[in-house]
Design a protein around this motif. Sequence first.
Motif, PDB file in Angstrom:
ATOM      1  N   THR A   1       0.852  -1.193   0.000  1.00  0.00           N
ATOM      2  CA  THR A   1       0.000   0.000   0.000  1.00  0.00           C
ATOM      3  C   THR A   1       0.885   1.238   0.000  1.00  0.00           C
ATOM      4  O   THR A   1       2.045   1.188   0.423  1.00  0.00           O
ATOM      5  CB  THR A   1      -0.902   0.056   1.243  1.00  0.00           C
ATOM      6  OG1 THR A   1      -0.076   0.156   2.415  1.00  0.00           O
ATOM      7  CG2 THR A   1      -1.797  -1.160   1.341  1.00  0.00           C
TER       8      THR A   1
ATOM      9  N   GLY B   1       3.341  -0.044   3.067  1.00  0.00           N
ATOM     10  CA  GLY B   1       4.201  -1.211   3.218  1.00  0.00           C
ATOM     11  C   GLY B   1       3.470  -2.444   2.738  1.00  0.00           C
ATOM     12  O   GLY B   1       2.427  -2.352   2.075  1.00  0.00           O
ATOM     13  N   LYS B   2       4.019  -3.579   3.110  1.00  0.00           N
ATOM     14  CA  LYS B   2       3.456  -4.851   2.648  1.00  0.00           C
ATOM     15  C   LYS B   2       2.063  -5.089   3.232  1.00  0.00           C
ATOM     16  O   LYS B   2       1.821  -4.793   4.403  1.00  0.00           O
ATOM     17  CB  LYS B   2       4.347  -6.007   3.099  1.00  0.00           C
ATOM     18  CG  LYS B   2       5.664  -6.090   2.388  1.00  0.00           C
ATOM     19  CD  LYS B   2       6.370  -7.382   2.823  1.00  0.00           C
ATOM     20  CE  LYS B   2       7.860  -7.186   2.957  1.00  0.00           C
ATOM     21  NZ  LYS B   2       8.317  -6.329   4.051  1.00  0.00           N
TER      22      LYS B   2
ATOM     23  N   LYS C   1      12.072   8.224   5.085  1.00  0.00           N
ATOM     24  CA  LYS C   1      12.270   6.809   5.421  1.00  0.00           C
ATOM     25  C   LYS C   1      13.554   6.674   6.245  1.00  0.00           C
ATOM     26  O   LYS C   1      14.622   7.071   5.790  1.00  0.00           O
ATOM     27  CB  LYS C   1      12.348   6.000   4.127  1.00  0.00           C
ATOM     28  CG  LYS C   1      12.278   4.525   4.329  1.00  0.00           C
ATOM     29  CD  LYS C   1      10.827   4.072   4.227  1.00  0.00           C
ATOM     30  CE  LYS C   1      10.608   2.604   4.511  1.00  0.00           C
ATOM     31  NZ  LYS C   1      11.574   1.650   4.154  1.00  0.00           N
TER      32      LYS C   1
ATOM     33  N   GLU D   1      -0.401  -7.492   4.882  1.00  0.00           N
ATOM     34  CA  GLU D   1      -0.226  -8.686   5.712  1.00  0.00           C
ATOM     35  C   GLU D   1      -1.469  -9.569   5.611  1.00  0.00           C
ATOM     36  O   GLU D   1      -2.581  -9.067   5.416  1.00  0.00           O
ATOM     37  CB  GLU D   1      -0.028  -8.280   7.187  1.00  0.00           C
ATOM     38  CG  GLU D   1       1.117  -7.304   7.429  1.00  0.00           C
ATOM     39  CD  GLU D   1       2.493  -7.942   7.232  1.00  0.00           C
ATOM     40  OE1 GLU D   1       2.564  -9.179   7.112  1.00  0.00           O
ATOM     41  OE2 GLU D   1       3.474  -7.183   7.179  1.00  0.00           O
TER      42      GLU D   1
ATOM     43  N   MET E   1       1.618  -1.907  -6.136  1.00  0.00           N
ATOM     44  CA  MET E   1       1.284  -0.921  -5.116  1.00  0.00           C
ATOM     45  C   MET E   1      -0.128  -0.381  -5.295  1.00  0.00           C
ATOM     46  O   MET E   1      -0.499   0.065  -6.379  1.00  0.00           O
ATOM     47  CB  MET E   1       2.274   0.243  -5.225  1.00  0.00           C
ATOM     48  CG  MET E   1       2.721   0.734  -3.900  1.00  0.00           C
ATOM     49  SD  MET E   1       4.285   1.533  -4.068  1.00  0.00           S
ATOM     50  CE  MET E   1       3.843   2.889  -5.100  1.00  0.00           C
TER      51      MET E   1
ATOM     52  N   PHE F   1       3.055   6.920   2.929  1.00  0.00           N
ATOM     53  CA  PHE F   1       3.132   5.918   3.997  1.00  0.00           C
ATOM     54  C   PHE F   1       2.552   4.597   3.495  1.00  0.00           C
ATOM     55  O   PHE F   1       1.509   4.572   2.853  1.00  0.00           O
ATOM     56  CB  PHE F   1       2.370   6.422   5.229  1.00  0.00           C
ATOM     57  CG  PHE F   1       2.994   7.681   5.772  1.00  0.00           C
ATOM     58  CD1 PHE F   1       3.953   7.620   6.769  1.00  0.00           C
ATOM     59  CD2 PHE F   1       2.666   8.917   5.235  1.00  0.00           C
ATOM     60  CE1 PHE F   1       4.568   8.773   7.237  1.00  0.00           C
ATOM     61  CE2 PHE F   1       3.279  10.080   5.695  1.00  0.00           C
ATOM     62  CZ  PHE F   1       4.234  10.000   6.701  1.00  0.00           C
TER      63      PHE F   1
HETATM   64  C1  LIG Z   1      10.263   1.613  -6.616  1.00  0.00           C
HETATM   65  O1  LIG Z   1       9.577   2.770  -6.658  1.00  0.00           O
HETATM   66  C2  LIG Z   1       8.742   3.191  -5.710  1.00  0.00           C
HETATM   67  N1  LIG Z   1       8.012   4.255  -6.039  1.00  0.00           N
HETATM   68  C3  LIG Z   1       7.171   4.770  -5.131  1.00  0.00           C
HETATM   69  N2  LIG Z   1       6.447   5.841  -5.506  1.00  0.00           N
HETATM   70  N3  LIG Z   1       6.986   4.292  -3.885  1.00  0.00           N
HETATM   71  C4  LIG Z   1       7.684   3.224  -3.558  1.00  0.00           C
HETATM   72  C5  LIG Z   1       8.595   2.623  -4.425  1.00  0.00           C
HETATM   73  N4  LIG Z   1       9.142   1.580  -3.771  1.00  0.00           N
HETATM   74  C6  LIG Z   1       8.605   1.524  -2.561  1.00  0.00           C
HETATM   75  N5  LIG Z   1       7.716   2.516  -2.425  1.00  0.00           N
HETATM   76  C7  LIG Z   1       6.873   2.776  -1.254  1.00  0.00           C
HETATM   77  C8  LIG Z   1       5.661   1.923  -1.284  1.00  0.00           C
HETATM   78  C9  LIG Z   1       5.379   1.573   0.132  1.00  0.00           C
HETATM   79  O2  LIG Z   1       4.506   2.498   0.672  1.00  0.00           O
HETATM   80  C10 LIG Z   1       6.688   1.698   0.776  1.00  0.00           C
HETATM   81  C11 LIG Z   1       7.173   0.314   0.987  1.00  0.00           C
HETATM   82  O3  LIG Z   1       8.376   0.352   1.425  1.00  0.00           O
HETATM   83  P1  LIG Z   1       8.926  -0.556   2.558  1.00  0.00           P
HETATM   84  O4  LIG Z   1      10.163  -1.116   2.014  1.00  0.00           O
HETATM   85  O5  LIG Z   1       8.963   0.239   3.803  1.00  0.00           O
HETATM   86  O6  LIG Z   1       7.973  -1.693   2.827  1.00  0.00           O
HETATM   87  P2  LIG Z   1       8.236  -2.695   3.951  1.00  0.00           P
HETATM   88  O7  LIG Z   1       9.150  -2.106   4.957  1.00  0.00           O
HETATM   89  O8  LIG Z   1       8.676  -3.918   3.316  1.00  0.00           O
HETATM   90  O9  LIG Z   1       6.858  -2.838   4.522  1.00  0.00           O
HETATM   91  P3  LIG Z   1       6.455  -2.934   5.995  1.00  0.00           P
HETATM   92  O10 LIG Z   1       6.235  -1.514   6.463  1.00  0.00           O
HETATM   93  O11 LIG Z   1       5.205  -3.703   5.919  1.00  0.00           O
HETATM   94  O12 LIG Z   1       7.561  -3.636   6.728  1.00  0.00           O
HETATM   95  O13 LIG Z   1       7.568   2.419  -0.084  1.00  0.00           O
END
Ligand SMILES: COc1nc(N)nc2c1ncn2[C@H]1C[C@H](O)[C@@H](COP(=O)(O)OP(=O)(O)OP(=O)(O)O)O1
Length: 173
Positions: free
Chosen positions: A20, A53-54, A39, A56, A102, A51
């Motif tokens: 998300t 993440g994965k 971040k 769940e 996403m 904001f």
């Molecule tokens: C690769 O390009 C991306 N573009 C954009 N706009 N946003 C991105 C990109 N890659 C990641 N994101 C965003 C999407 C999510 O909101 C977060 C996910 O990052 P994160 O690595 O923090 O996710 P996790 O740590 O694995 O998830 P948890 O919070 O569930 O642990 O970044």
Amino acid sequence: MAAARVKETLQSATSVKEYTLAFVLRNNEDGAQILLGTKKRGFGLGKLIGFGGKIEPSDASVADAAARELMEEANIVVRGSDMQPVGSLVYTFENQPQVMHMHVFVATAFEGEPAESDEMRPEWFQCDAIPYDDMWADERFWLPALLEGKTVVGQFDFAQDEVTIVASKFDIA
Ligand SMILES: COc1nc(N)nc2c1ncn2[C@H]1C[C@H](O)[C@@H](COP(=O)(O)OP(=O)(O)OP(=O)(O)O)O1
């Protein structure tokens, strides 16, 4: 159409991780503002991002997953029902079999004052002065449209450096 490319990528990928990404908006005496966070760890370290993440297995819905992430990362409460779905984006990375899918949301109703978490340092920015140079490279292409109430569907293919976009296809409606 971008939706066809997205569908094809998701169907042919050996592994898809669902994420998300939520943007919180408010209007105050300074004008329209967006909540972004720096971040503090992991993937995208140091970048300004929305904001999320994965998703769940315990999340009741994708919108609930987005709300949970906002609570965990920014300490604010948004009801899942107040999460407006505004986008579906797929990301690939050169030489990596895993694809990121996403689900993008916008929320304008929230409770609480954003506060720093282990993962993110939240900050309000003026919507007409978003520092795109500090964000993921794809956001400048579609976030302005979302702020105008539009939606986005598309795919961004990143090089191994996770900065260079080698191909993209997206539709804004
Ligand atoms: C690769 O390009 C991306 N573009 C954009 N706009 N946003 C991105 C990109 N890659 C990641 N994101 C965003 C999407 C999510 O909101 C977060 C996910 O990052 P994160 O690595 O923090 O996710 P996790 O740590 O694995 O998830 P948890 O919070 O569930 O642990 O970044």
